[in-house]
Write a protein that holds these residues in place. Structure first.
Motif, PDB file in Angstrom:
ATOM      1  N   GLY A   1      -1.622  -1.680   4.457  1.00 59.66           N
ATOM      2  CA  GLY A   1      -1.324  -2.992   3.897  1.00 59.66           C
ATOM      3  C   GLY A   1      -2.252  -4.069   4.407  1.00 59.66           C
ATOM      4  O   GLY A   1      -3.275  -3.779   5.046  1.00 59.66           O
ATOM      5  N   GLU A   2      -1.875  -5.291   4.084  1.00 59.74           N
ATOM      6  CA  GLU A   2      -2.691  -6.451   4.443  1.00 59.74           C
ATOM      7  C   GLU A   2      -1.839  -7.453   5.191  1.00 59.74           C
ATOM      8  O   GLU A   2      -0.660  -7.618   4.878  1.00 59.74           O
ATOM      9  CB  GLU A   2      -3.182  -7.157   3.171  1.00 59.74           C
ATOM     10  CG  GLU A   2      -4.440  -6.607   2.581  1.00 59.74           C
ATOM     11  CD  GLU A   2      -4.981  -7.538   1.490  1.00 59.74           C
ATOM     12  OE1 GLU A   2      -6.202  -7.652   1.394  1.00 59.74           O
ATOM     13  OE2 GLU A   2      -4.189  -8.143   0.743  1.00 59.74           O
TER      14      GLU A   2
ATOM     15  N   SER B   1       0.907 -12.630   0.345  1.00 59.44           N
ATOM     16  CA  SER B   1       0.406 -11.372  -0.189  1.00 59.44           C
ATOM     17  C   SER B   1      -1.021 -11.502  -0.696  1.00 59.44           C
ATOM     18  O   SER B   1      -1.742 -10.528  -0.744  1.00 59.44           O
ATOM     19  CB  SER B   1       1.293 -10.867  -1.327  1.00 59.44           C
ATOM     20  OG  SER B   1       2.325 -10.049  -0.833  1.00 59.44           O
ATOM     21  N   CYS B   2      -1.406 -12.717  -1.128  1.00 59.91           N
ATOM     22  CA  CYS B   2      -2.716 -12.818  -1.774  1.00 59.91           C
ATOM     23  C   CYS B   2      -3.676 -13.746  -1.042  1.00 59.91           C
ATOM     24  O   CYS B   2      -4.867 -13.520  -1.046  1.00 59.91           O
ATOM     25  CB  CYS B   2      -2.557 -13.269  -3.223  1.00 59.91           C
ATOM     26  SG  CYS B   2      -2.111 -14.997  -3.401  1.00 59.91           S
TER      27      CYS B   2
ATOM     28  N   ILE C   1      -4.629 -16.499  -2.028  1.00 58.89           N
ATOM     29  CA  ILE C   1      -5.435 -17.301  -2.969  1.00 58.89           C
ATOM     30  C   ILE C   1      -4.558 -18.048  -3.984  1.00 58.89           C
ATOM     31  O   ILE C   1      -4.980 -18.356  -5.091  1.00 58.89           O
ATOM     32  CB  ILE C   1      -6.491 -16.440  -3.701  1.00 58.89           C
ATOM     33  CG1 ILE C   1      -5.834 -15.255  -4.428  1.00 58.89           C
ATOM     34  CG2 ILE C   1      -7.547 -15.942  -2.720  1.00 58.89           C
ATOM     35  CD1 ILE C   1      -6.761 -14.516  -5.382  1.00 58.89           C
ATOM     36  N   GLY C   2      -3.319 -18.320  -3.597  1.00 58.20           N
ATOM     37  CA  GLY C   2      -2.490 -19.188  -4.429  1.00 58.20           C
ATOM     38  C   GLY C   2      -1.845 -18.542  -5.633  1.00 58.20           C
ATOM     39  O   GLY C   2      -1.527 -19.228  -6.598  1.00 58.20           O
ATOM     40  N   LYS C   3      -1.670 -17.233  -5.602  1.00 55.03           N
ATOM     41  CA  LYS C   3      -1.073 -16.555  -6.753  1.00 55.03           C
ATOM     42  C   LYS C   3       0.299 -15.949  -6.454  1.00 55.03           C
ATOM     43  O   LYS C   3       1.186 -15.975  -7.296  1.00 55.03           O
ATOM     44  CB  LYS C   3      -1.979 -15.418  -7.257  1.00 55.03           C
ATOM     45  CG  LYS C   3      -3.447 -15.713  -7.309  1.00 55.03           C
ATOM     46  CD  LYS C   3      -3.778 -16.809  -8.308  1.00 55.03           C
ATOM     47  CE  LYS C   3      -5.288 -17.072  -8.301  1.00 55.03           C
ATOM     48  NZ  LYS C   3      -5.622 -18.349  -8.936  1.00 55.03           N
ATOM     49  N   CYS C   4       0.447 -15.363  -5.278  1.00 51.20           N
ATOM     50  CA  CYS C   4       1.626 -14.511  -5.037  1.00 51.20           C
ATOM     51  C   CYS C   4       2.900 -15.309  -4.840  1.00 51.20           C
ATOM     52  O   CYS C   4       3.993 -14.795  -5.027  1.00 51.20           O
ATOM     53  CB  CYS C   4       1.389 -13.578  -3.855  1.00 51.20           C
ATOM     54  SG  CYS C   4       1.565 -14.378  -2.239  1.00 51.20           S
ATOM     55  N   GLY C   5       2.782 -16.568  -4.433  1.00 50.30           N
ATOM     56  CA  GLY C   5       3.948 -17.444  -4.369  1.00 50.30           C
ATOM     57  C   GLY C   5       4.752 -17.413  -3.082  1.00 50.30           C
ATOM     58  O   GLY C   5       5.616 -18.254  -2.883  1.00 50.30           O
ATOM     59  N   HIS C   6       4.480 -16.467  -2.208  1.00 45.47           N
ATOM     60  CA  HIS C   6       5.326 -16.337  -1.015  1.00 45.47           C
ATOM     61  C   HIS C   6       5.243 -17.540  -0.077  1.00 45.47           C
ATOM     62  O   HIS C   6       6.207 -17.868   0.602  1.00 45.47           O
ATOM     63  CB  HIS C   6       4.949 -15.078  -0.235  1.00 45.47           C
ATOM     64  CG  HIS C   6       5.390 -13.820  -0.906  1.00 45.47           C
ATOM     65  ND1 HIS C   6       6.692 -13.403  -0.902  1.00 45.47           N
ATOM     66  CD2 HIS C   6       4.696 -12.905  -1.624  1.00 45.47           C
ATOM     67  CE1 HIS C   6       6.786 -12.262  -1.578  1.00 45.47           C
ATOM     68  NE2 HIS C   6       5.593 -11.937  -2.037  1.00 45.47           N
TER      69      HIS C   6
ATOM     70  N   MET D   1      -9.775  -9.670  -4.437  1.00 52.12           N
ATOM     71  CA  MET D   1      -8.868  -8.765  -3.721  1.00 52.12           C
ATOM     72  C   MET D   1      -9.608  -7.630  -3.001  1.00 52.12           C
ATOM     73  O   MET D   1      -8.997  -6.887  -2.243  1.00 52.12           O
ATOM     74  CB  MET D   1      -7.864  -8.141  -4.697  1.00 52.12           C
ATOM     75  CG  MET D   1      -6.834  -9.113  -5.198  1.00 52.12           C
ATOM     76  SD  MET D   1      -5.838  -9.776  -3.865  1.00 52.12           S
ATOM     77  CE  MET D   1      -5.916 -11.507  -4.258  1.00 52.12           C
TER      78      MET D   1
ATOM     79  N   ASP E   1       0.842  -1.190   0.000  1.00 49.41           N
ATOM     80  CA  ASP E   1       0.000   0.000   0.000  1.00 49.41           C
ATOM     81  C   ASP E   1       0.880   1.243   0.000  1.00 49.41           C
ATOM     82  O   ASP E   1       1.917   1.264   0.652  1.00 49.41           O
ATOM     83  CB  ASP E   1      -0.882   0.032   1.255  1.00 49.41           C
ATOM     84  CG  ASP E   1      -2.038  -0.946   1.151  1.00 49.41           C
ATOM     85  OD1 ASP E   1      -1.968  -1.853   0.303  1.00 49.41           O
ATOM     86  OD2 ASP E   1      -3.009  -0.806   1.923  1.00 49.41           O
TER      87      ASP E   1
ATOM     88  N   MET F   1       8.585 -12.692   7.481  1.00 51.34           N
ATOM     89  CA  MET F   1       7.297 -12.353   8.077  1.00 51.34           C
ATOM     90  C   MET F   1       7.503 -11.196   9.051  1.00 51.34           C
ATOM     91  O   MET F   1       8.621 -10.943   9.497  1.00 51.34           O
ATOM     92  CB  MET F   1       6.734 -13.561   8.808  1.00 51.34           C
ATOM     93  CG  MET F   1       6.391 -14.692   7.857  1.00 51.34           C
ATOM     94  SD  MET F   1       5.553 -16.049   8.673  1.00 51.34           S
ATOM     95  CE  MET F   1       6.847 -16.759   9.636  1.00 51.34           C
TER      96      MET F   1
ATOM     97  N   ARG G   1       3.106 -18.415   7.283  1.00 55.83           N
ATOM     98  CA  ARG G   1       4.042 -17.983   6.246  1.00 55.83           C
ATOM     99  C   ARG G   1       3.694 -16.585   5.781  1.00 55.83           C
ATOM    100  O   ARG G   1       2.575 -16.119   5.966  1.00 55.83           O
ATOM    101  CB  ARG G   1       3.983 -18.929   5.019  1.00 55.83           C
ATOM    102  CG  ARG G   1       4.613 -20.291   5.230  1.00 55.83           C
ATOM    103  CD  ARG G   1       6.110 -20.170   5.460  1.00 55.83           C
ATOM    104  NE  ARG G   1       6.753 -21.463   5.643  1.00 55.83           N
ATOM    105  CZ  ARG G   1       6.786 -22.153   6.779  1.00 55.83           C
ATOM    106  NH1 ARG G   1       6.175 -21.702   7.852  1.00 55.83           N
ATOM    107  NH2 ARG G   1       7.413 -23.309   6.853  1.00 55.83           N
ATOM    108  N   LYS G   2       4.681 -15.965   5.143  1.00 49.78           N
ATOM    109  CA  LYS G   2       4.399 -14.673   4.510  1.00 49.78           C
ATOM    110  C   LYS G   2       3.422 -14.901   3.363  1.00 49.78           C
ATOM    111  O   LYS G   2       3.540 -15.879   2.626  1.00 49.78           O
ATOM    112  CB  LYS G   2       5.693 -14.085   3.953  1.00 49.78           C
ATOM    113  CG  LYS G   2       5.508 -12.742   3.240  1.00 49.78           C
ATOM    114  CD  LYS G   2       6.823 -12.293   2.604  1.00 49.78           C
ATOM    115  CE  LYS G   2       6.598 -11.103   1.712  1.00 49.78           C
ATOM    116  NZ  LYS G   2       7.095  -9.856   2.285  1.00 49.78           N
TER     117      LYS G   2
END
Lengths: 337, 344, 273
Positions: free
Chosen positions: C58-59, C240-241, C243-248, C16, B246, B273, C237-238
């Motif tokens: 942020g999220e 970002s999404c 939903i299985g897209k961001c890969g982190h 999102m 953001d 993290m 875990r870290k």
């Protein structure tokens, strides 16, 4: 053999006096320190025919051939004619007569350069091409000047210790949208350079003021968000020198000037020297001439008729920092009470 | 149908296409390469055929057309969210067979992994039609044949470039009428049949072997070589990871945006993290993670082919001369040894 | 893995976009941890997580620490940018959420069998809703052993709940070093041997905590005779999404956001980062 030799005249011909009476060392110009490897066989031939079988890689990137007898000088000069023509006239475009008399002057010294961007990953400029261009401006002149060209601010060519030190710098451009905010450039700048980059809102901001133009950010960037602008820029250091009396590191005269500016000031250099030395090319090199004239006079004369590019920065004054050996009064022999 | 079209004529066609399409192709950015006086070739909007760099491999892949490096996803005002918008044109991409396969891999990641299609990928991807650029021999770092991505029939048009004309195979009915008056040709694209490099996919048969693979000294050998710069991720057609961030626009902080930017699994903070805990703390472990994703993990998950399409851009771009194809072949050799021990 | 999750996609749904929820209350747990009670009617399962969203900040993925009629709770440790900012949330504020995401503890499999729950530090949060469920439905399991470990007296979470749990479960509460009434001294691993797995006719073990803690507690349980496929862990875990897209959050072919965060130990033991 008893010799009666005018060593100053011989020196002008690029043969330097040896401690062995009657012997000399030929210094052959290698502008930018790079020539075709085939010329090494010429060097070998001279060394083995007229010299002592060795050659020295000159500190100013010359082919230096010691042990040449005074009597052999004419033969050597006749032999190097082709080399002089190929390098000076054909490669560098020097306006000179090439004959059996060898080098016409030792005045303007060989232009030193690092390997530059034809090879080096860090270099911002083609140092060889620039050295060759400048050779045609400064040679042959009896006035003594030393020029070094470095491909990047790391200055492996030691432009900081020469009359005119030219350093390739780059203006970098930042593509905000291509940046992934990884901070690799920030790390690289802090590690290699002046720490002008920082992260702000997951992107990079730059303190333009203190960027040295090295291009480390471009090298570090994984996405190509940083790139060099196609125009080449240069920094000019002046007045650096070694010496027994007052060695000093040069100071920045110009920053972010274009090649046209470099060419322009080098074209003014001989006129400046002649004026300061009252048209007598004595054995005194460029840095001392700036001292004699004073920086402001130097600046006025050397920039005469030169159009500075909009990005150019010019030193308003220069505070020299010399190592003055007479003034090291605190350095005493250990035995002194 | 296939046609021969002069550049001049093609440019007219491109011009008329532009009313409905944004056209992307590899374009030269002079002196914008990593090293001084080198160029960068990457995907950009074109308006004439001469802009297309067809005789070099692009430094960057076409993935940025459908998965932009930085992409706003939401805008914030003081009290509400607003979905970001995209242009209303369709998209035509000039690309090679390996990259078409690569975008299919991205489709798997963005559209099929998990139970929700990624809105932002989908809205761009749905606009896209492919123009295949024929490859003659490939380049010295290519290994598309080993990865099975050297051939494709998945395109709307295919082109072969000549000095001042191109041959074009039009498969898509939408474009057929445009070429009605052009000279017909018998062109069909040819494909690379052999690369200088052959890469063997490691034959990892079970979890036990996988764990032994984790412990191979092979990975540690990269600790002193890899700088974790992430260039391999950036150029990879199949690397799809991103991070969401953001930002606020103004001093008062009232307006802002949520955006995604590409992420690199080679970067130290990829797994970090809040609180600082991170996994895979050495370059070797991170390279292992990437390598296995490309040749093993993805295949296990989707029960299809491996992820890597053999474009070789990671090799081209690595500043430390680390060769991915060599790494995979080293890995395969080690796995063969492990399998041999097991079979005894 | 876990029956690969290639499902039909919902057309043009933008996952999102978060939705606003009213904060019904804030409880300060420790110096750095606090619990937010957030109004929602969403169907949420024990062990799932939400993406909590603070526009312009942020999220973060946060697992639910309680699921009740009309609200869920999140217990958050303030250690990062977003969680630091979340400290400023007050009752009546709006909180943006998307989710719930991930799988959950298999409550249906837990029913009718003895249950052992071992949690360390913030790992108590993801198991709290399960504990509260069985507190309210005590009859569904023959026994429930709960071992909770905290660093020291200042880091004890959910004090009220812990006291209630004492009444209906076999509890061992432990602090790493501090001697405090009601708490034993030592790491949770040291108390595992008090569970006699061999006495159970059938059982499940839930282990949640920092990675190192889960690793050693699991080894300890195995040593005490517990079997792998009856043990469950939850990963953090870290992301970002979610939903299985961001890969982190990827570990081999596993995506923690999709295939986890809850894993059977027989699977989890081979998830190497």
């Amino acid at each position: 053999m008893n010799h009666d030799i005018d060593i100053k005249e011989i020196r002008k011909n690029c043969f330097r006096q040896s401690k062995v009476k009657g012997e000399f060392m030929l210094q052959m110009r290698v502008p930018g320190g790079i020539v075709a490897a085939k010329h090494l066989s010429m060097v070998q031939h001279i060394a083995e025919t007229w010299g002592n079988g060795t050659f020295h890689i000159g500190t100013r990137q010359t082919f230096s051939l010691p042990g040449i007898k005074y009597e052999s000088i004419d033969a050597v000069n006749a032999y190097i004619k082709d080399y002089i023509r190929e390098i000076e006239v054909d490669t560098c475009g020097v306006d000179m007569d090439v004959n059996d008399a060898g080098y016409p002057t030792i005045g303007a010294r060989n232009i030193v350069a690092c390997i530059g961007n034809s090879h080096c990953i860090k270099a911002n400029i083609d140092t060889t091409a620039l050295a060759r261009k400048l050779e045609s401006i400064i040679f042959p002149s009896h006035y003594h000047i030393k020029i070094s060209i470095a491909g990047c601010p790391n200055d492996c060519a030691k432009a900081h210790f020469t009359d005119f030190g030219i350093i390739g710098v780059t203006k970098t451009e930042y593509d905000y949208d291509r940046c992934i905010g990884c901070g690799k450039c920030v790390e690289a700048c802090a590690h290699h350079a002046t720490r002008v980059l920082s992260m702000e809102q997951a992107k990079v901001v730059k303190d333009e003021c203190c960027c040295v133009g090295c291009g480390e950010c471009v090298l570090a960037c994984p996405t190509g968000a940083w790139s060099r602008v196609p125009t080449k820029f240069y920094r000019v250091m002046i007045g650096g020198r070694t010496g027994k009396k007052s060695p000093r590191m040069g100071k920045m005269f110009l920053n972010f000037v274009t090649e046209d500016v470099i060419i322009g000031i080098m074209k003014n250099w001989e006129k400046f020297s002649a004026e300061v030395l009252e048209h007598k090319p004595v054995y005194l090199h460029g840095g001392h001439l700036i001292d004699r004239a004073g920086y402001h006079k130097f600046k006025e004369m050397i920039l005469d008729g030169v159009t500075l590019n909009p990005e150019a920065m010019v030193a308003q004054r220069i505070f020299w920092a010399e190592t003055e050996y007479r003034s090291n009064i605190n350095v005493l022999p250990v035995a002194t009470k | 149908m296939s046609y021969t079209v002069s550049f001049e004529r093609m440019n007219e066609l491109i011009q008329s296409l532009q009313s409905n399409y944004k056209i992307f192709a590899p374009v030269r950015f002079e002196k914008r390469g990593r090293y001084s006086d080198t160029d960068m070739v990457r995907y950009a909007n074109i308006s004439c055929v001469e802009e297309i760099v067809h005789d070099e491999k692009s430094d960057f892949s076409p993935k940025e057309v459908v998965f932009p490096v930085t992409q706003a996803i939401l805008y914030f005002t003081e009290s509400e969210f607003m979905e970001s918008r995209v242009h209303d044109k369709k998209i035509l991409i000039f690309l090679r067979s390996c990259d078409i396969h690569g975008i299919r891999r991205l489709d798997n990641m963005f559209l099929r992994n998990g139970n929700v299609a990624d809105f932002y990928y989908k809205r761009l991807r749905e606009k896209v039609k492919f123009v295949l650029m024929e490859c003659h021999d490939g380049w010295d770092t290519c290994f598309c044949v080993s990865m099975g991505s050297n051939e494709t029939s998945d395109y709307s048009m295919a082109v072969r470039f000549h000095d001042d004309s191109l041959e074009i195979d039009v498969k898509d009915e939408e474009f057929e009428p445009m070429f009605g008056k052009e000279a017909q040709s018998d062109f069909t694209p040819e494909f690379v049949k052999q690369n200088a490099i052959t890469v063997k996919i490691p034959d990892i048969r079970d979890k036990d072997t996988l764990h032994e693979v984790y412990n191979l000294p092979l990975w540690q050998s990269y600790n002193s070589r890899c700088q974790s710069c992430g260039a391999c991720n950036a150029v990879c057609i199949t690397c799809s990871c991103f991070t969401t961030t953001d930002v606020v626009y103004s001093e008062n902080g009232r307006m802002g945006e949520r955006r995604r930017v590409w992420a690199s699994c080679q970067h130290e903070d990829f797994t970090a993290m809040a609180g600082g805990h991170r996994f895979r703390t050495t370059p070797g472990e991170r390279l292992r993670f990437r390598a296995l994703h490309k040749v093993y993990d993805y295949r296990q998950r989707f029960k299809t082919e491996q992820m890597c399409v053999g474009c070789g851009r990671c090799d081209d771009r690595c500043p430390e001369f680390i060769s991915f194809s060599a790494m995979i072949n080293r890995l395969s050799e080690e796995v063969d040894k492990l399998n041999e021990v097991k079979s005894k | 893995m876990n029956g690969l999750l290639v499902h039909e996609t919902r057309a043009n749904h933008n996952e999102m976009i978060p939705t606003a929820h009213e904060v019904l209350g804030v409880v300060r747990e420790t110096e750095t941890e606090f619990t937010l009670r957030v109004k929602t009617d969403a169907e949420v399962h024990h062990g799932q997580f939400f993406q909590i969203s603070l526009p312009k900040v942020g999220e973060v993925p946060i697992s639910v620490s309680a699921i009740e009629d009309g609200f869920v709770e999140f217990t958050i440790r303030s250690v990062g940018k977003v969680t630091g900012e979340l400290l400023r949330i007050r009752k009546g504020d709006r909180l943006f959420l998307r989710g719930p995401y991930g799988n959950s503890f298999p409550i249906h499999q837990f029913r009718g069998k003895d249950l052992v729950i071992i949690a360390g530090g913030t790992g108590v949060s993801p198991v709290r809703s399960t504990l509260r469920y069985f507190y309210q439905h005590r009859g569904e399991v023959p026994s429930l052993h709960f071992i909770a470990g905290f660093k020291d007296d200042n880091s004890v979470l959910f004090r009220e709940d812990l006291e209630l749990f004492r009444q209906r479960f076999d509890t061992i509460y432990s602090l790493d070093h501090d001697k405090v009434p009601g708490f034993e001294v030592g790491f949770v691993t040291e108390h595992v041997k008090q569970i006699t797995f061999t006495d159970f006719s059938d059982y499940n073990v839930v282990i949640v905590g920092p990675p190192v803690m889960m690793h050693y507690v699991a080894l300890e349980c195995l040593k005490e005779g517990a079997s792998e496929d009856k043990m469950w862990v939850s990963f953090e875990r870290k992301m970002s999404c979610a939903i299985g897209k961001c890969g982190h959050c990827k570990i081999d072919e596993t995506y923690v956001c999709l295939d986890g965060p809850v894993f059977n130990y027989s699977v989890a033991k081979s998830l190497l980062d």
